[in-house]
Design a protein around this motif. Sequence first.
Motif, PDB file in Angstrom:
ATOM      1  N   LEU A  54       0.825  -1.209   0.000  1.00  0.00           N
ATOM      2  CA  LEU A  54       0.000   0.000   0.000  1.00  0.00           C
ATOM      3  C   LEU A  54       0.859   1.258   0.000  1.00  0.00           C
ATOM      4  O   LEU A  54       0.478   2.275  -0.584  1.00  0.00           O
ATOM      5  CB  LEU A  54      -0.931   0.018   1.225  1.00  0.00           C
ATOM      6  N   VAL A  55       2.006   1.189   0.642  1.00  0.00           N
ATOM      7  CA  VAL A  55       2.822   2.389   0.832  1.00  0.00           C
ATOM      8  C   VAL A  55       4.236   2.262   0.262  1.00  0.00           C
ATOM      9  O   VAL A  55       4.833   3.256  -0.147  1.00  0.00           O
ATOM     10  CB  VAL A  55       2.868   2.756   2.331  1.00  0.00           C
ATOM     11  N   ASP A  56       4.768   1.048   0.209  1.00  0.00           N
ATOM     12  CA  ASP A  56       6.135   0.825  -0.265  1.00  0.00           C
ATOM     13  C   ASP A  56       6.094   0.518  -1.761  1.00  0.00           C
ATOM     14  O   ASP A  56       5.718  -0.582  -2.180  1.00  0.00           O
ATOM     15  CB  ASP A  56       6.762  -0.340   0.508  1.00  0.00           C
ATOM     16  N   MET A  57       6.513   1.480  -2.574  1.00  0.00           N
ATOM     17  CA  MET A  57       6.399   1.316  -4.015  1.00  0.00           C
ATOM     18  C   MET A  57       7.384   0.293  -4.564  1.00  0.00           C
ATOM     19  O   MET A  57       7.117  -0.333  -5.600  1.00  0.00           O
ATOM     20  CB  MET A  57       6.586   2.665  -4.725  1.00  0.00           C
ATOM     21  N   ASP A  58       8.502   0.082  -3.911  1.00  0.00           N
ATOM     22  CA  ASP A  58       9.422  -0.964  -4.367  1.00  0.00           C
ATOM     23  C   ASP A  58       8.765  -2.333  -4.264  1.00  0.00           C
ATOM     24  O   ASP A  58       8.876  -3.165  -5.177  1.00  0.00           O
ATOM     25  CB  ASP A  58      10.707  -0.944  -3.538  1.00  0.00           C
ATOM     26  N   GLN A  63       5.780  -6.677  -7.305  1.00  0.00           N
ATOM     27  CA  GLN A  63       4.598  -7.517  -7.483  1.00  0.00           C
ATOM     28  C   GLN A  63       3.982  -7.308  -8.861  1.00  0.00           C
ATOM     29  O   GLN A  63       3.570  -8.269  -9.521  1.00  0.00           O
ATOM     30  CB  GLN A  63       3.563  -7.196  -6.402  1.00  0.00           C
ATOM     31  N   MET A  64       3.927  -6.079  -9.314  1.00  0.00           N
ATOM     32  CA  MET A  64       3.307  -5.767 -10.603  1.00  0.00           C
ATOM     33  C   MET A  64       4.084  -6.358 -11.770  1.00  0.00           C
ATOM     34  O   MET A  64       3.504  -6.626 -12.836  1.00  0.00           O
ATOM     35  CB  MET A  64       3.177  -4.248 -10.762  1.00  0.00           C
ATOM     36  N   ASP A  65       5.377  -6.558 -11.598  1.00  0.00           N
ATOM     37  CA  ASP A  65       6.209  -7.079 -12.684  1.00  0.00           C
ATOM     38  C   ASP A  65       5.728  -8.431 -13.188  1.00  0.00           C
ATOM     39  O   ASP A  65       5.966  -8.795 -14.347  1.00  0.00           O
ATOM     40  CB  ASP A  65       7.664  -7.201 -12.218  1.00  0.00           C
ATOM     41  N   GLU A  66       5.067  -9.195 -12.330  1.00  0.00           N
ATOM     42  CA  GLU A  66       4.568 -10.512 -12.730  1.00  0.00           C
ATOM     43  C   GLU A  66       3.611 -10.438 -13.909  1.00  0.00           C
ATOM     44  O   GLU A  66       3.495 -11.392 -14.690  1.00  0.00           O
ATOM     45  CB  GLU A  66       3.865 -11.174 -11.534  1.00  0.00           C
ATOM     46  N   ASP A 107       5.401  10.563 -11.690  1.00  0.00           N
ATOM     47  CA  ASP A 107       6.746   9.986 -11.594  1.00  0.00           C
ATOM     48  C   ASP A 107       6.838   8.570 -12.144  1.00  0.00           C
ATOM     49  O   ASP A 107       7.936   8.115 -12.489  1.00  0.00           O
ATOM     50  CB  ASP A 107       7.212   9.982 -10.139  1.00  0.00           C
ATOM     51  N   HIS A 108       5.696   7.869 -12.211  1.00  0.00           N
ATOM     52  CA  HIS A 108       5.712   6.463 -12.630  1.00  0.00           C
ATOM     53  C   HIS A 108       4.598   6.182 -13.649  1.00  0.00           C
ATOM     54  O   HIS A 108       3.723   5.349 -13.406  1.00  0.00           O
ATOM     55  CB  HIS A 108       5.553   5.550 -11.414  1.00  0.00           C
ATOM     56  N   PRO A 109       4.630   6.830 -14.806  1.00  0.00           N
ATOM     57  CA  PRO A 109       3.561   6.608 -15.788  1.00  0.00           C
ATOM     58  C   PRO A 109       3.526   5.195 -16.329  1.00  0.00           C
ATOM     59  O   PRO A 109       2.495   4.758 -16.858  1.00  0.00           O
ATOM     60  CB  PRO A 109       3.882   7.626 -16.888  1.00  0.00           C
ATOM     61  N   ASP A 110       4.641   4.476 -16.232  1.00  0.00           N
ATOM     62  CA  ASP A 110       4.667   3.093 -16.684  1.00  0.00           C
ATOM     63  C   ASP A 110       3.996   2.155 -15.684  1.00  0.00           C
ATOM     64  O   ASP A 110       3.715   0.995 -16.008  1.00  0.00           O
ATOM     65  CB  ASP A 110       6.106   2.631 -16.917  1.00  0.00           C
ATOM     66  N   ARG A 111       3.718   2.652 -14.476  1.00  0.00           N
ATOM     67  CA  ARG A 111       3.073   1.848 -13.432  1.00  0.00           C
ATOM     68  C   ARG A 111       1.629   2.284 -13.192  1.00  0.00           C
ATOM     69  O   ARG A 111       0.757   1.453 -12.945  1.00  0.00           O
ATOM     70  CB  ARG A 111       3.843   1.982 -12.114  1.00  0.00           C
ATOM     71  N   PHE A 112       1.395   3.592 -13.236  1.00  0.00           N
ATOM     72  CA  PHE A 112       0.081   4.132 -12.894  1.00  0.00           C
ATOM     73  C   PHE A 112      -0.505   4.887 -14.086  1.00  0.00           C
ATOM     74  O   PHE A 112       0.065   5.866 -14.553  1.00  0.00           O
ATOM     75  CB  PHE A 112       0.184   5.051 -11.682  1.00  0.00           C
ATOM     76  N   ALA A 113      -1.652   4.409 -14.545  1.00  0.00           N
ATOM     77  CA  ALA A 113      -2.321   5.045 -15.675  1.00  0.00           C
ATOM     78  C   ALA A 113      -3.072   6.303 -15.262  1.00  0.00           C
ATOM     79  O   ALA A 113      -3.433   7.116 -16.111  1.00  0.00           O
ATOM     80  CB  ALA A 113      -3.293   4.060 -16.324  1.00  0.00           C
TER      81      ALA A 113
END
Length: 355
Positions: A54-58, A63-66, A107-113
């Motif tokens: 929820l808070v730790d983006m690393d 997890q999302m890489d899967e 900062d993270h457009p590849d992660r968050f749409a």
Amino acid sequence: MTHDAPSDEENRHTVKIDAFCHIMPRPYYDRFFELDVAVHAANLRKRVSNIPSLVDMDVRFAQMDEFGDYRQIINIAAPPVEDLGSPAISKEMARIGNESMAALVRDHPDRFAGFMACVPMDDPDAAVAELDHATGELGAYGAQIYTHVNGRAMDDERFEAFYERMAASGGLLQVHPCRSSAWSDYPTEPRSRYEIWWTFGWEYDLSAFMARIVFSGVLERHPDLKLLIHHGGSMVPHFAGRVGPGWDQLGARTPEDQKEDVEGYPLTKRPIEYFKQMYVDTAMFGAANAVRCSIDFYGVDHVLFGSDSPYDPERGPGYIRSTIKNLREVGLTEAEQDTIFQGNVTRLLGLTAEA
């Protein structure tokens, strides 16, 4: 008809935009833990402290890489800001949440749409102002609200201006359930037991919200309002016979001295048609039959891929994985899968499928 499930490699290359995910950006999380909150919010504080992603983006990104070509549309995790204290606290927390989510998306457009605004609904004027700020200045694609505000029904006339502004914005209005053990299962008992308040109570909350929005005429007055109902539209698709021909007989079961309870806003369509105007996600926690039922009721064009991450037993990837699997196994064509995975949300919000 069933279709062969794509391989893991094919799954990784399928574009997937998760339209209902929760987060607590670090500035919001830190302030949340500073507040003197009520029992229910304190219990949720304990819960979120045990979910690092929820808070730790690393942790979250690992997890999302899967899931390959996978991005999220994020919102602030429960409890609602209205449960954190005074309206002034609600406004403060909403602003912290929105500015923090906007920074993550930037900062993270590849992660968050994108993100959905947090709005302080215990002060409807402030909610409208925060919606304007979040969508106009920060780039939010809509907002998230809950099924009640401190026990007040969401068809109350004080929320009319918010619905009007939300409809005019063209964004999505996510709806999340909200109930605690204080909402007892029976009038003779002080609390709900066995977490019935969550398992069944949250689904009743969503369904009651939808019904009140329909019969109070919110969708009649604001036909452009795009509601995204969590958990596949909750009870509605599973009880379509009661929602359809059952509610076509509205008033037939009501005593004469209670007729005011069924005299809502004049509607121009069958009640069930308003329910079908809504959009729903696929956050059914791995229940493929429930996902199929929601798709059958709402139609492929009104269903958006949403996982409810990170509240699964694995604290992050579990519901994402099971929801992808569900959509691969319920008999959809590849084109229909693509529509749910990313087509509908990109169409509704004007997104591009690529980061």
